[in-house]
Design a protein around this motif. Structure first.
Motif, mmCIF file in Angstrom:
data_model
loop_
_atom_site.group_PDB
_atom_site.id
_atom_site.type_symbol
_atom_site.label_atom_id
_atom_site.label_comp_id
_atom_site.label_asym_id
_atom_site.label_seq_id
_atom_site.Cartn_x
_atom_site.Cartn_y
_atom_site.Cartn_z
ATOM 1 N N VAL A 1 5.826 17.263 2.533
ATOM 2 C CA VAL A 1 5.879 15.895 2.027
ATOM 3 C C VAL A 1 5.582 15.014 3.229
ATOM 4 O O VAL A 1 6.213 15.157 4.286
ATOM 5 C CB VAL A 1 7.271 15.559 1.443
ATOM 6 C CG1 VAL A 1 7.316 14.112 0.982
ATOM 7 C CG2 VAL A 1 7.625 16.511 0.314
ATOM 8 N N GLY A 2 4.609 14.141 3.107
ATOM 9 C CA GLY A 2 4.251 13.323 4.263
ATOM 10 C C GLY A 2 3.297 12.207 3.906
ATOM 11 O O GLY A 2 3.250 11.742 2.769
ATOM 12 N N ARG A 3 2.527 11.839 4.923
ATOM 13 C CA ARG A 3 1.578 10.730 4.768
ATOM 14 C C ARG A 3 0.309 11.059 5.543
ATOM 15 O O ARG A 3 0.316 11.917 6.440
ATOM 16 C CB ARG A 3 2.188 9.428 5.281
ATOM 17 C CG ARG A 3 2.589 9.478 6.743
ATOM 18 C CD ARG A 3 3.348 8.216 7.184
ATOM 19 N NE ARG A 3 3.952 8.397 8.478
ATOM 20 C CZ ARG A 3 3.317 8.254 9.641
ATOM 21 N NH1 ARG A 3 2.051 7.905 9.653
ATOM 22 N NH2 ARG A 3 3.948 8.444 10.785
ATOM 23 N N LEU A 4 -0.770 10.401 5.189
ATOM 24 C CA LEU A 4 -2.039 10.591 5.877
ATOM 25 C C LEU A 4 -2.151 9.610 7.038
ATOM 26 O O LEU A 4 -1.680 8.471 6.951
ATOM 27 C CB LEU A 4 -3.209 10.357 4.917
ATOM 28 C CG LEU A 4 -3.304 11.305 3.735
ATOM 29 C CD1 LEU A 4 -4.445 10.878 2.820
ATOM 30 C CD2 LEU A 4 -3.484 12.733 4.198
ATOM 31 N N ARG A 5 -2.775 10.076 8.120
ATOM 32 C CA ARG A 5 -3.042 9.202 9.261
ATOM 33 C C ARG A 5 -4.421 9.526 9.816
ATOM 34 O O ARG A 5 -4.776 10.696 9.976
ATOM 35 C CB ARG A 5 -1.989 9.393 10.353
ATOM 36 C CG ARG A 5 -2.211 8.415 11.522
ATOM 37 C CD ARG A 5 -1.141 8.504 12.559
ATOM 38 N NE ARG A 5 -1.367 9.696 13.354
ATOM 39 C CZ ARG A 5 -0.441 10.284 14.093
ATOM 40 N NH1 ARG A 5 0.782 9.812 14.118
ATOM 41 N NH2 ARG A 5 -0.719 11.360 14.793
ATOM 42 N N GLU B 1 6.882 14.557 6.915
ATOM 43 C CA GLU B 1 8.194 13.919 6.957
ATOM 44 C C GLU B 1 9.265 14.855 6.429
ATOM 45 O O GLU B 1 10.442 14.660 6.657
ATOM 46 C CB GLU B 1 8.137 12.607 6.179
ATOM 47 C CG GLU B 1 7.187 11.622 6.850
ATOM 48 C CD GLU B 1 6.866 10.403 6.006
ATOM 49 O OE1 GLU B 1 7.221 10.371 4.813
ATOM 50 O OE2 GLU B 1 6.227 9.490 6.555
ATOM 51 N N CYS C 1 0.850 -1.187 0.000
ATOM 52 C CA CYS C 1 0.000 0.000 0.000
ATOM 53 C C CYS C 1 0.884 1.234 0.000
ATOM 54 O O CYS C 1 1.971 1.226 0.560
ATOM 55 C CB CYS C 1 -0.896 0.010 1.226
ATOM 56 S SG CYS C 1 -2.021 -1.387 1.279
ATOM 57 N N MET C 2 0.403 2.293 -0.626
ATOM 58 C CA MET C 2 1.172 3.530 -0.683
ATOM 59 C C MET C 2 0.393 4.633 0.019
ATOM 60 O O MET C 2 -0.813 4.756 -0.156
ATOM 61 C CB MET C 2 1.441 3.940 -2.131
ATOM 62 C CG MET C 2 2.295 5.192 -2.224
ATOM 63 S SD MET C 2 2.656 5.664 -3.906
ATOM 64 C CE MET C 2 3.921 4.484 -4.294
ATOM 65 N N ASN C 3 1.084 5.398 0.826
ATOM 66 C CA ASN C 3 0.463 6.506 1.545
ATOM 67 C C ASN C 3 1.464 7.649 1.562
ATOM 68 O O ASN C 3 2.158 7.861 2.553
ATOM 69 C CB ASN C 3 0.085 6.058 2.961
ATOM 70 C CG ASN C 3 -0.595 7.147 3.753
ATOM 71 O OD1 ASN C 3 -0.800 8.264 3.279
ATOM 72 N ND2 ASN C 3 -0.938 6.832 4.979
ATOM 73 N N ASN C 4 1.587 8.374 0.472
ATOM 74 C CA ASN C 4 2.501 9.513 0.343
ATOM 75 C C ASN C 4 1.757 10.670 -0.284
ATOM 76 O O ASN C 4 0.889 10.465 -1.127
ATOM 77 C CB ASN C 4 3.693 9.172 -0.562
ATOM 78 C CG ASN C 4 4.574 8.107 0.033
ATOM 79 O OD1 ASN C 4 4.901 8.143 1.195
ATOM 80 N ND2 ASN C 4 4.949 7.146 -0.788
ATOM 81 N N LEU C 5 2.123 11.880 0.092
ATOM 82 C CA LEU C 5 1.528 13.042 -0.541
ATOM 83 C C LEU C 5 2.466 14.228 -0.475
ATOM 84 O O LEU C 5 3.367 14.288 0.360
ATOM 85 C CB LEU C 5 0.174 13.405 0.074
ATOM 86 C CG LEU C 5 0.145 13.871 1.526
ATOM 87 C CD1 LEU C 5 0.331 15.367 1.621
ATOM 88 C CD2 LEU C 5 -1.187 13.507 2.114
ATOM 89 N N VAL D 1 -2.208 15.127 8.290
ATOM 90 C CA VAL D 1 -1.017 14.903 7.480
ATOM 91 C C VAL D 1 0.172 14.858 8.431
ATOM 92 O O VAL D 1 0.419 15.813 9.163
ATOM 93 C CB VAL D 1 -0.822 16.027 6.443
ATOM 94 C CG1 VAL D 1 0.468 15.809 5.657
ATOM 95 C CG2 VAL D 1 -2.018 16.111 5.502
#
Length: 118
Positions: free
Chosen positions: A78-82, A102, A3-7, A99
């Motif tokens: 630049v990060g990920r969702l939680r 990172e 799974c990918m979780n980047n934005l 968000v």
């Protein structure tokens, strides 16, 4: 299946950041940003669409974020969702998406005209 979780998200800070220390001693900074885009509506007119996002950072990045985030300043995250979940005092369950940053790039500060006169 991986799974990918980047934005990558870019916007402007809407208020002063909040810096706190967690019970384990880790620093946490939360800051809110507004992201706007212009698009055509069904009538063919241009309108602005604004979305608001909660950004959180940890550790050294939290301290840097707290020191450099000023209302109105542009940032790229630049990060990920939680998803955060909690139950309030009345037993009602809540959740929201945040968000987790990172990497953060701060846009240059723009001087206001009145600052040049000082």
């Amino acid at each position: 299946m991986n799974c990918m979780n980047n934005l990558i998200i870019e916007g402007n800070i809407t208020e002063k950041p909040k810096l706190e220390t967690l019970c384990n001693g880790t620093k946490l900074c939360s800051v809110n940003i507004a992201v706007s885009r212009t698009c055509k509506n069904s009538a063919g007119d241009f309108e602005e669409e604004v979305s608001y996002f909660d950004i959180i950072t940890y550790g050294n990045m939290a301290e840097v974020c707290s020191a450099n985030c000023e209302k109105g300043r542009g940032i790229r995250v630049v990060g990920r969702l939680r998803q955060e979940k909690w139950t309030d005092g009345n037993g009602k369950e809540h959740s929201k998406i945040v968000v987790v940053a990172e990497h953060i790039e701060f846009k240059p500060l723009i001087k206001k005209p009145e600052e040049d006169k000082a």
